[in-house]
Design a protein around this motif. Structure first.
Motif, PDB file in Angstrom:
ATOM      1  N   THR A  14     -21.204   4.029   5.277  1.00 34.91           N
ATOM      2  CA  THR A  14     -20.037   3.523   5.400  1.00 34.91           C
ATOM      3  C   THR A  14     -20.034   2.556   4.123  1.00 34.91           C
ATOM      4  OG1 THR A  14     -20.711   1.788   6.893  1.00 34.91           O
ATOM      5  CG2 THR A  14     -19.633   4.002   7.749  1.00 34.91           C
ATOM      6  N   GLY A  15     -19.004   2.267   3.728  1.00 34.19           N
ATOM      7  CA  GLY A  15     -18.943   1.125   2.679  1.00 34.19           C
ATOM      8  C   GLY A  15     -19.881   1.611   1.446  1.00 34.19           C
ATOM      9  N   GLY A  16     -20.167   2.847   1.167  1.00 31.20           N
ATOM     10  CA  GLY A  16     -21.110   3.329   0.223  1.00 31.20           C
ATOM     11  C   GLY A  16     -20.511   3.332  -1.224  1.00 31.20           C
ATOM     12  N   ASN A  17     -19.608   2.891  -1.385  1.00 32.11           N
ATOM     13  CA  ASN A  17     -19.121   3.199  -2.849  1.00 32.11           C
ATOM     14  C   ASN A  17     -19.602   2.258  -3.761  1.00 32.11           C
ATOM     15  OD1 ASN A  17     -17.372   1.318  -1.397  1.00 32.11           O
ATOM     16  ND2 ASN A  17     -15.508   1.987  -2.825  1.00 32.11           N
ATOM     17  N   ALA A  18     -20.313   1.043  -3.294  1.00 34.83           N
ATOM     18  CA  ALA A  18     -20.473  -0.003  -4.375  1.00 34.83           C
ATOM     19  C   ALA A  18     -21.621  -0.641  -3.696  1.00 34.83           C
ATOM     20  CB  ALA A  18     -19.462  -0.918  -4.747  1.00 34.83           C
ATOM     21  N   GLY A  19     -22.547  -1.467  -4.516  1.00 38.22           N
ATOM     22  CA  GLY A  19     -23.427  -2.310  -3.916  1.00 38.22           C
ATOM     23  C   GLY A  19     -24.429  -2.073  -3.180  1.00 38.22           C
ATOM     24  N   ILE A  20     -24.596  -2.640  -2.113  1.00 37.42           N
ATOM     25  CA  ILE A  20     -25.759  -2.295  -1.254  1.00 37.42           C
ATOM     26  C   ILE A  20     -25.636  -0.809  -0.626  1.00 37.42           C
ATOM     27  CG2 ILE A  20     -26.917  -2.559   1.097  1.00 37.42           C
ATOM     28  CD1 ILE A  20     -26.601  -5.698   0.553  1.00 37.42           C
ATOM     29  N   GLY A  21     -24.304  -0.395  -0.469  1.00 35.43           N
ATOM     30  CA  GLY A  21     -23.879   0.688   0.419  1.00 35.43           C
ATOM     31  C   GLY A  21     -24.350   1.911  -0.702  1.00 35.43           C
ATOM     32  N   PHE A  22     -24.002   1.713  -2.099  1.00 30.28           N
ATOM     33  CA  PHE A  22     -24.263   2.896  -2.785  1.00 30.28           C
ATOM     34  C   PHE A  22     -25.777   3.021  -3.181  1.00 30.28           C
ATOM     35  CE2 PHE A  22     -24.826   3.643  -7.385  1.00 30.28           C
ATOM     36  CZ  PHE A  22     -24.643   5.250  -7.345  1.00 30.28           C
ATOM     37  N   ALA A  23     -26.349   1.940  -3.381  1.00 29.92           N
ATOM     38  CA  ALA A  23     -27.831   1.905  -3.450  1.00 29.92           C
ATOM     39  C   ALA A  23     -28.558   2.702  -2.182  1.00 29.92           C
ATOM     40  CB  ALA A  23     -28.389   0.442  -3.478  1.00 29.92           C
ATOM     41  N   ILE A  24     -27.985   2.494  -1.183  1.00 31.74           N
ATOM     42  CA  ILE A  24     -28.671   3.304   0.064  1.00 31.74           C
ATOM     43  C   ILE A  24     -28.509   4.755  -0.024  1.00 31.74           C
ATOM     44  CG2 ILE A  24     -28.227   3.635   2.505  1.00 31.74           C
ATOM     45  CD1 ILE A  24     -28.146   0.459   2.754  1.00 31.74           C
ATOM     46  N   ALA A 198     -20.672  -7.713  -4.446  1.00 36.00           N
ATOM     47  CA  ALA A 198     -19.269  -8.280  -4.342  1.00 36.00           C
ATOM     48  C   ALA A 198     -19.452  -9.553  -3.384  1.00 36.00           C
ATOM     49  CB  ALA A 198     -18.316  -7.313  -4.010  1.00 36.00           C
ATOM     50  N   PHE A 199     -19.882  -9.766  -2.390  1.00 34.36           N
ATOM     51  CA  PHE A 199     -20.035 -10.674  -1.477  1.00 34.36           C
ATOM     52  C   PHE A 199     -20.468 -11.781  -2.169  1.00 34.36           C
ATOM     53  CE2 PHE A 199     -22.071 -13.402   1.593  1.00 34.36           C
ATOM     54  CZ  PHE A 199     -21.157 -13.322   2.978  1.00 34.36           C
ATOM     55  N   HIS A 200     -21.444 -12.013  -2.695  1.00 31.15           N
ATOM     56  CA  HIS A 200     -21.716 -13.230  -3.406  1.00 31.15           C
ATOM     57  C   HIS A 200     -21.002 -13.598  -4.455  1.00 31.15           C
ATOM     58  CE1 HIS A 200     -25.034 -14.335  -0.687  1.00 31.15           C
ATOM     59  NE2 HIS A 200     -25.490 -13.118  -0.808  1.00 31.15           N
ATOM     60  N   SER A 201     -20.693 -12.569  -5.086  1.00 29.30           N
ATOM     61  CA  SER A 201     -19.557 -12.741  -6.418  1.00 29.30           C
ATOM     62  C   SER A 201     -18.286 -13.575  -6.009  1.00 29.30           C
ATOM     63  CB  SER A 201     -19.107 -11.602  -7.089  1.00 29.30           C
ATOM     64  OG  SER A 201     -20.513 -10.858  -7.754  1.00 29.30           O
ATOM     65  N   THR A 202     -17.978 -13.131  -4.689  1.00 30.96           N
ATOM     66  CA  THR A 202     -16.537 -13.724  -4.267  1.00 30.96           C
ATOM     67  C   THR A 202     -16.945 -15.073  -3.408  1.00 30.96           C
ATOM     68  OG1 THR A 202     -15.839 -11.433  -3.714  1.00 30.96           O
ATOM     69  CG2 THR A 202     -14.749 -13.180  -2.551  1.00 30.96           C
ATOM     70  N   PHE A 203     -17.942 -15.111  -2.636  1.00 30.66           N
ATOM     71  CA  PHE A 203     -18.212 -16.260  -1.536  1.00 30.66           C
ATOM     72  C   PHE A 203     -19.091 -17.294  -1.966  1.00 30.66           C
ATOM     73  CE2 PHE A 203     -16.796 -12.726   1.135  1.00 30.66           C
ATOM     74  CZ  PHE A 203     -15.618 -13.354   1.407  1.00 30.66           C
ATOM     75  N   THR A 204     -20.317 -17.119  -3.028  1.00 34.98           N
ATOM     76  CA  THR A 204     -20.974 -17.911  -3.421  1.00 34.98           C
ATOM     77  C   THR A 204     -20.942 -18.683  -4.881  1.00 34.98           C
ATOM     78  OG1 THR A 204     -22.533 -16.803  -2.112  1.00 34.98           O
ATOM     79  CG2 THR A 204     -23.662 -18.202  -3.544  1.00 34.98           C
ATOM     80  N   SER A 205     -20.928 -19.744  -5.152  1.00 37.42           N
ATOM     81  CA  SER A 205     -20.712 -20.409  -6.449  1.00 37.42           C
ATOM     82  C   SER A 205     -22.095 -20.448  -7.017  1.00 37.42           C
ATOM     83  CB  SER A 205     -20.380 -21.742  -6.353  1.00 37.42           C
ATOM     84  OG  SER A 205     -21.583 -22.714  -5.501  1.00 37.42           O
ATOM     85  N   ASP A 206     -22.174 -20.525  -8.526  1.00 36.00           N
ATOM     86  CA  ASP A 206     -23.385 -20.335  -9.162  1.00 36.00           C
ATOM     87  C   ASP A 206     -24.285 -21.502  -8.879  1.00 36.00           C
ATOM     88  OD1 ASP A 206     -22.363 -18.235 -10.658  1.00 36.00           O
ATOM     89  OD2 ASP A 206     -21.758 -19.571 -12.455  1.00 36.00           O
ATOM     90  N   GLN A 207     -23.598 -22.564  -8.334  1.00 41.06           N
ATOM     91  CA  GLN A 207     -24.483 -23.719  -8.110  1.00 41.06           C
ATOM     92  C   GLN A 207     -25.376 -23.664  -6.774  1.00 41.06           C
ATOM     93  OE1 GLN A 207     -22.656 -27.433  -7.429  1.00 41.06           O
ATOM     94  NE2 GLN A 207     -24.379 -28.709  -7.036  1.00 41.06           N
TER      95      GLN A 207
END
Length: 256
Positions: A14-24, A198-207
């Motif tokens: 599930t959620g296999g179209n990108a990121g961790i899901g696609f890698a799996i 996408a998780f960290h691109s959305t929720f985590t700043s560079d700092q």
């Protein structure tokens, strides 16, 4: 000899179209599995994921479904079985989301339900949907997805998300006990800081990213491939004597 060969098995990610899901999904395909890639939106990404796997010689199909809805889950399983010609042998419950960072003082019932539904409800009812087929075969592998947040409460505004992932841990242990007599293994992957998502691109700043990586003993952020390698282990015969366990994938940030 025990190997990671998954030839002939049907794997649903599930959620296999990108990121961790696609890698799996890609990793399981490389091991020989026929892969069903579930997605909610971003059909083009799902179709590209399928093309990539097929170009590498694998078998893959994509299936749109909202896995927070029981009707959507039931329709998904039916479509996967009909299209790939059999019941699901490997389920990877990768779909999940924090939705947004919300302090408890601002948490609404609607947002609470959304977070719990996408992380816990989807896991529970997808497991329920594949269990009859696995039980009939006397074997199966279920891989659920938690998070480092399940142990430390997550970052600011992530308490409900963290709670949903902690619930996945407890649920998986209970399910492992129920499923074990039927030859079904139920285990959990618990990623820490995994970049290229996408998780960290959305929720985590560079700092925040730099500060987090500085505290990782192995000296780098994780990759989707790191998670996929562990998923392959749990999906393969190499993990046949392992159930109810959690693999922490965090470079040493959190050691149990």
């Amino acid at each position: 000899m025990i190997t990671t060969d998954l030839t002939g098995q049907i794997a649903l990610v599930t959620g296999g179209n990108a990121g961790i899901g696609f890698a799996i999904a890609r990793k399981l395909s490389q091991a020989g599995a026929k892969v069903a890639i579930n997605y909610l939106s971003k059909r083009e990404a799902a179709e590209q994921a399928v093309r990539t796997i097929r170009e590498e010689g694998g078998t893959a199909e994509c299936f749109q479904a909202d896995v927070t809805r029981i009707a959507g889950i039931e329709a998904l399983i039916s479509q996967v079985e009909r299209t790939l010609g059999g019941t699901v042998d490997i389920l990877v419950n990768n779909a999940g989301h924090m939705i947004e960072r919300v302090p408890n003082a601002e948490m609404t019932e609607e947002r609470y339900n959304q977070i719990m539904d996408v992380n816990l409800k989807s896991t529970v009812f997808l497991c329920k949907a594949v269990l009859p087929g696995m039980t009939a075969k006397g074997k199966g592998k279920i891989v659920n997805m938690a998070s480092l947040a399940a142990h430390n409460g997550g970052g600011p505004g992530a308490s409900v998300y963290a709670a949903s992932k902690a619930a996945v841990l407890a649920y998986s242990k209970g399910l492992a006990k129920e499923a074990a007599p039927h030859g079904i293994g139920v285990n959990v992957l618990s990623p820490g800081f995994i970049g290229q998502t996408a998780f960290h691109s959305t929720f985590t700043s560079d700092q925040a990213r730099k500060a987090t990586v500085a505290g990782i003993p192995l000296g780098r952020e994780g990759t989707p491939e790191d998670v996929a390698n562990c998923a392959l282990f749990l999906a393969s015969p190499l993990s046949d004597y392992l159930t109810g366990e959690t693999i922490e994938i965090n470079g040493g940030m959190f050691m149990r």
